[in-house]
Design an enzyme around this catalytic site. Structure first.
Site, mmCIF file in Angstrom:
data_model
loop_
_atom_site.group_PDB
_atom_site.id
_atom_site.type_symbol
_atom_site.label_atom_id
_atom_site.label_comp_id
_atom_site.label_asym_id
_atom_site.label_seq_id
_atom_site.Cartn_x
_atom_site.Cartn_y
_atom_site.Cartn_z
ATOM 1 N N LYS A 146 0.829 -1.212 0.000
ATOM 2 C CA LYS A 146 0.000 0.000 0.000
ATOM 3 C C LYS A 146 0.865 1.265 0.000
ATOM 4 O O LYS A 146 0.659 2.178 -0.800
ATOM 5 C CB LYS A 146 -0.927 -0.012 1.223
ATOM 6 C CG LYS A 146 -1.801 -1.234 1.350
ATOM 7 C CD LYS A 146 -2.683 -1.180 2.576
ATOM 8 C CE LYS A 146 -1.890 -1.190 3.872
ATOM 9 N NZ LYS A 146 -1.104 -2.428 4.074
ATOM 10 N N THR A 147 1.838 1.305 0.920
ATOM 11 C CA THR A 147 2.687 2.499 1.022
ATOM 12 C C THR A 147 3.521 2.684 -0.233
ATOM 13 O O THR A 147 3.681 3.810 -0.727
ATOM 14 C CB THR A 147 3.598 2.385 2.260
ATOM 15 O OG1 THR A 147 2.789 2.187 3.424
ATOM 16 C CG2 THR A 147 4.434 3.636 2.432
ATOM 17 N N LYS B 161 5.780 -7.549 0.330
ATOM 18 C CA LYS B 161 6.917 -7.149 1.159
ATOM 19 C C LYS B 161 7.600 -8.373 1.756
ATOM 20 O O LYS B 161 8.836 -8.451 1.793
ATOM 21 C CB LYS B 161 6.430 -6.204 2.268
ATOM 22 C CG LYS B 161 7.549 -5.523 3.042
ATOM 23 C CD LYS B 161 6.964 -4.481 3.986
ATOM 24 C CE LYS B 161 8.070 -3.735 4.723
ATOM 25 N NZ LYS B 161 7.510 -2.700 5.637
ATOM 26 N N LYS C 70 -11.889 16.583 5.389
ATOM 27 C CA LYS C 70 -13.099 17.154 4.790
ATOM 28 C C LYS C 70 -12.968 18.648 4.497
ATOM 29 O O LYS C 70 -13.839 19.228 3.854
ATOM 30 C CB LYS C 70 -14.294 16.933 5.737
ATOM 31 C CG LYS C 70 -14.676 15.459 5.891
ATOM 32 C CD LYS C 70 -15.875 15.297 6.818
ATOM 33 C CE LYS C 70 -16.281 13.831 6.960
ATOM 34 N NZ LYS C 70 -17.441 13.652 7.863
ATOM 35 N N ASP D 140 0.377 7.630 6.071
ATOM 36 C CA ASP D 140 0.805 6.230 6.098
ATOM 37 C C ASP D 140 0.471 5.591 7.442
ATOM 38 O O ASP D 140 0.748 6.162 8.501
ATOM 39 C CB ASP D 140 2.311 6.171 5.842
ATOM 40 C CG ASP D 140 2.795 4.749 5.601
ATOM 41 O OD1 ASP D 140 1.998 3.945 5.068
ATOM 42 O OD2 ASP D 140 3.952 4.452 5.939
ATOM 43 N N ASP D 141 -0.101 4.394 7.369
ATOM 44 C CA ASP D 141 -0.469 3.642 8.584
ATOM 45 C C ASP D 141 -1.277 4.531 9.528
ATOM 46 O O ASP D 141 -0.824 4.901 10.618
ATOM 47 C CB ASP D 141 0.767 3.112 9.312
ATOM 48 C CG ASP D 141 1.263 1.803 8.713
ATOM 49 O OD1 ASP D 141 0.469 1.143 8.016
ATOM 50 O OD2 ASP D 141 2.428 1.451 8.929
#
Length: 743
Positions: free
Chosen positions: A546-547, A700, A628, A600-601
């Site tokens: 994802k990162t 990973k 938002k 991240d995370d």
């Protein structure tokens, strides 16, 4: 055609140009025609006869017996302006001026008809009276030239500015009719030999030393729009004489605030404004210098800054010179009242004292206060309302054209002295320096010069003579400098590259689909007018890429501002400090036209612990607000979040704050096979078996497994494995696979 241009009630007639009948008539600025033609140019209800000549300027007409029908007599200056000669045909249409067409101000540049070493002193008051009588009811157009006689000497004036009271000439021709109330301002070029005296009333209209501004010559690059805004708001009314502004019923602007990121040119603009002004030298004050440890001394320091202006206004009234006070780092002394807890109330007293001086009962009209700050949000609101620091101009990061101007300013001396190599392309450097401030661009130039100078030095013998002719700053020096000088509001390329140390390989259709969708969101942010804020959440098992995917999107977007927010940079910080850091990243992003922020995370940012569960409510609420909050007008932002605990984020409502959510899966056997084939670390016969063995595994962990197997190969290593010189034995790979915990 109506409005400030007037209207022509008849179609333009074609007239034949001839000379003015007599030399003395050339000094009247009139055009002459026959009595029969004159009636074609009569303005109904008046005694005026006006013609729009060559669609360029308007002349008053008079009859002359020597002029035949169909002819119009123009003097030499009029013919030159219309670009015609005697015998040529020219259009002449009746001109009917609109209502309220009287000139409030006419700015004229004087010169001798016969240029030479002659010098004359001209009384502005006497000349104004004579020109009003001589040219009353004539229409003047900006750029028009006319000749006249004054005390036996023939002059020419050029109309530099023609301002009609109550009208805006920004979108059309500056034109109006001279009346008894028209105010004249006289100018002369350097070396003209004409000296204007007795123009005291126009002192406020001559507040600038130069007739025009060359911003690049002043060392100001990329700020032409901002400077034009400052001039319009703060100085335009002061260019006019006092009686004009009093007729308009307005007061001069007394204060302006220049705010924006550090290094963008706020202090430079204020300093150059001070240099351009005639009269009193500006008082430059650094905010903290006003403070004093003695009771009442700080307030006295503020009063002393305004003492000269008060005395000048008391003595000269409206004729007082302009007093400029420049406050650098004004946020240091003008914080919002009640925000400091020092117990002395000094900051509150400073704000009160400033407000009283600028806009109190006995407020001054001859003061311009210029404040500068990087933190507009810290200032007291009362200081920013109209009548005080009402002109608030954001000095933002320069665009590509602005960066080119700044580069040209800082390399101008090098170019003049042939120190720049032919391969240097400033346009290319400007394109590469996205989101660099003016100060950072100057730093790039200094760094590039240091590379060039270093080539001419020998550390073994620093006394060795330097060959100046061989000093050349090359394009390579500039490219190295761009890498060396990191912009405060630029893309964190190093941080992003660390998030994908193993590079990017194709790892299945699902990953490819998510990446393509994410890049579509990048395009949406770029081009869409209805999506200034787009948010995307990438969720999936830990290590699923994802990162790395978010970092790849950030790098390939080529957005000028890309920042990653991760928990590793906030270890040991208090909740409030973490929250402030995240808010600052978002605030910095709002200063850039296009930005990407990677969260991240997110569960780590929220300090999530499954036992309890426990998390930071302060961070949670802050993130939901930031996700938002729309960026300012003209700014666009893409936020990409990553998480391995989507269930938790959903339970606290953060998932709802994201526009779209994508699931990033682990690798299936087919996906793992594609990765191994691209890495080329197995023999062709072993790839299928290795891929089948790993099964569902995050990418990973797969990279880690391959690294372990490569390190264990006798006489090889990861480097030789990835180069294809040596392959991983499948038996050894299976041994390593047994050693790690399955996902």
């Amino acid at each position: 055609m109506a409005g400030r241009f007037g209207l022509s009630s008849t179609a333009p007639a074609t007239m034949i140009v001839t000379n003015t009948p007599a030399a003395d008539l050339a000094l009247t600025n009139l055009a002459y025609c026959s009595a029969s033609d004159l009636q074609n140019y009569a303005v109904p209800g008046t005694k005026l006869f006006l013609a729009l000549v060559a669609d360029s300027f308007v002349l008053s007409l008079a009859p002359h017996g020597s002029i035949g029908s169909g002819y119009i007599a123009l003097n030499a200056i009029q013919r030159r302006h219309a670009r015609v000669s005697t015998g040529d045909k020219i259009s002449a249409a009746r001109f009917i001026p609109p209502d309220d067409f009287n000139l409030a101000l006419l700015r004229l540049e004087l010169e001798f008809v016969k240029k030479g070493s002659k010098s004359e002193q001209v009384d502005a008051v006497l000349l104004s009276n004579q020109l009003r009588k001589r040219f009353i009811n004539q229409i003047m157009t900006a750029g028009q030239r006319a000749s006249f006689e004054y005390h036996g000497t023939n002059y020419i004036f050029t109309v530099n500015q023609a301002v009609v009271e109550g009208q805006d000439n920004s979108n059309g021709v500056e034109r109006g009719i001279i009346s008894n109330d028209t105010y004249f301002i006289f100018e002369t070029s350097n070396g003209s030999g004409i000296k204007i005296v007795n123009q005291r009333e126009a002192a406020s209209s001559n507040i600038f030393r130069q007739k025009e501004f060359n911003l690049q010559a002043l060392g100001i690059g990329g700020l032409s729009e901002e400077f034009a805004d400052i001039f319009r708001r703060a100085f335009a009314s002061r260019v006019f004489p006092p009686h004009v502004t009093s007729k308009l019923g307005i007061k001069h602007v007394k204060g302006m605030l220049l705010y924006g990121p550090p290094g963008t040119g706020k202090t430079l603009i204020a300093r150059q404004i001070g240099k351009m002004l005639n009269g009193r030298e500006p008082k430059i004050v650094n905010g903290p210098e006003v403070l004093s440890k003695f009771v009442g001394e700080t307030e006295k320091n503020v009063r002393d800054l305004f003492a000269d202006a008060e005395n000048d206004q008391r003595t000269h009234g409206d004729q007082s010179e302009l007093h400029v006070i420049i406050f650098d780092e004004i946020d240091a002394i003008c914080k919002a009242r009640g925000s400091t807890r020092d117990g002395t109330g000094v900051h509150d007293s400073i704000v009160n004292q400033l407000l009283t001086k600028i806009d109190g009962v006995e407020s001054l009209n001859n003061v311009l206060l210029i404040g500068m700050t990087n933190r507009k949000d810290l200032l007291d609101e009362a200081l920013l309302r109209p009548g005080r620091l009402e002109v608030q101009v954001e000095i933002s990061l320069p665009d590509e054209n602005g960066r080119l101007q700044i580069l040209q300013i800082h390399t101008n001396k090098m170019k003049e002295n042939s120190f720049i190599a032919p391969d240097v392309n400033l346009q290319d450097i400007a394109a590469r320096t996205k989101n660099y401030s003016g100060a950072e661009i100057e730093g790039v130039v200094k760094s590039a010069v240091s590379y060039a100078l270093n080539r001419q030095l020998s550390l073994d013998d620093l006394t060795k003579p330097v060959d100046e002719e061989s000093i050349k700053v090359t394009m390579s020096d500039f490219l190295n400098a761009v890498q060396e000088i990191v912009p405060a509001f630029g893309a964190s390329t190093d941080d992003l590259e660390r998030c994908r140390l193993n590079g990017i390989v194709e790892c299945g259709g699902r990953h490819k689909h998510i990446y393509e969708r994410a890049m579509l969101l990048v395009e949406q942010v770029k081009v869409s007018k209805g999506s200034p804020l787009v948010t995307c959440l990438l969720e999936g098992p830990s290590g699923s890429g994802k990162t790395a995917m978010a970092a790849t999107v950030g790098i390939r977007s080529e957005f000028p501002y890309v920042k990653i927010i991760s928990a590793e940079s906030m270890i040991g910080l208090l909740e409030s400090t973490k929250c402030a850091q995240i808010v600052k990243v978002f605030e910095d992003a709002y200063k850039s036209p296009l930005s990407i922020i990677i969260l991240d995370d997110i569960e780590r940012l929220l300090e999530y612990v499954a036992i309890g569960p426990r998390f930071s409510n302060l961070m949670s609420q802050a993130l939901m607000v930031l996700l938002k909050r729309l960026p300012p007008k003209g700014k666009k932002l893409l936020v990409i979040g990553t998480t391995s605990e989507v269930g938790f984020l959903d339970s606290v409502g953060i998932c709802d704050a994201f526009s779209v959510t994508y699931h990033v899966p682990t690798l299936k056997a087919d996906d793992a096979k594609k990765v191994m084939q691209q890495l080329n670390v197995f023999a062709d016969d072993d790839v299928d078996a290795a891929a089948e063995a790993v099964g569902d595994m995050p990418i990973k962990k797969l990279y880690m497994l391959i690294e372990m197997a490569a390190q264990g190969e006798r006489g090889g290593g990861a480097e030789s494995i990835y180069s294809g010189a040596q392959k991983i034995k499948i038996s050894h790979f299976f041994d390593c696979l047994q050693d790690i915990v399955r996902y």
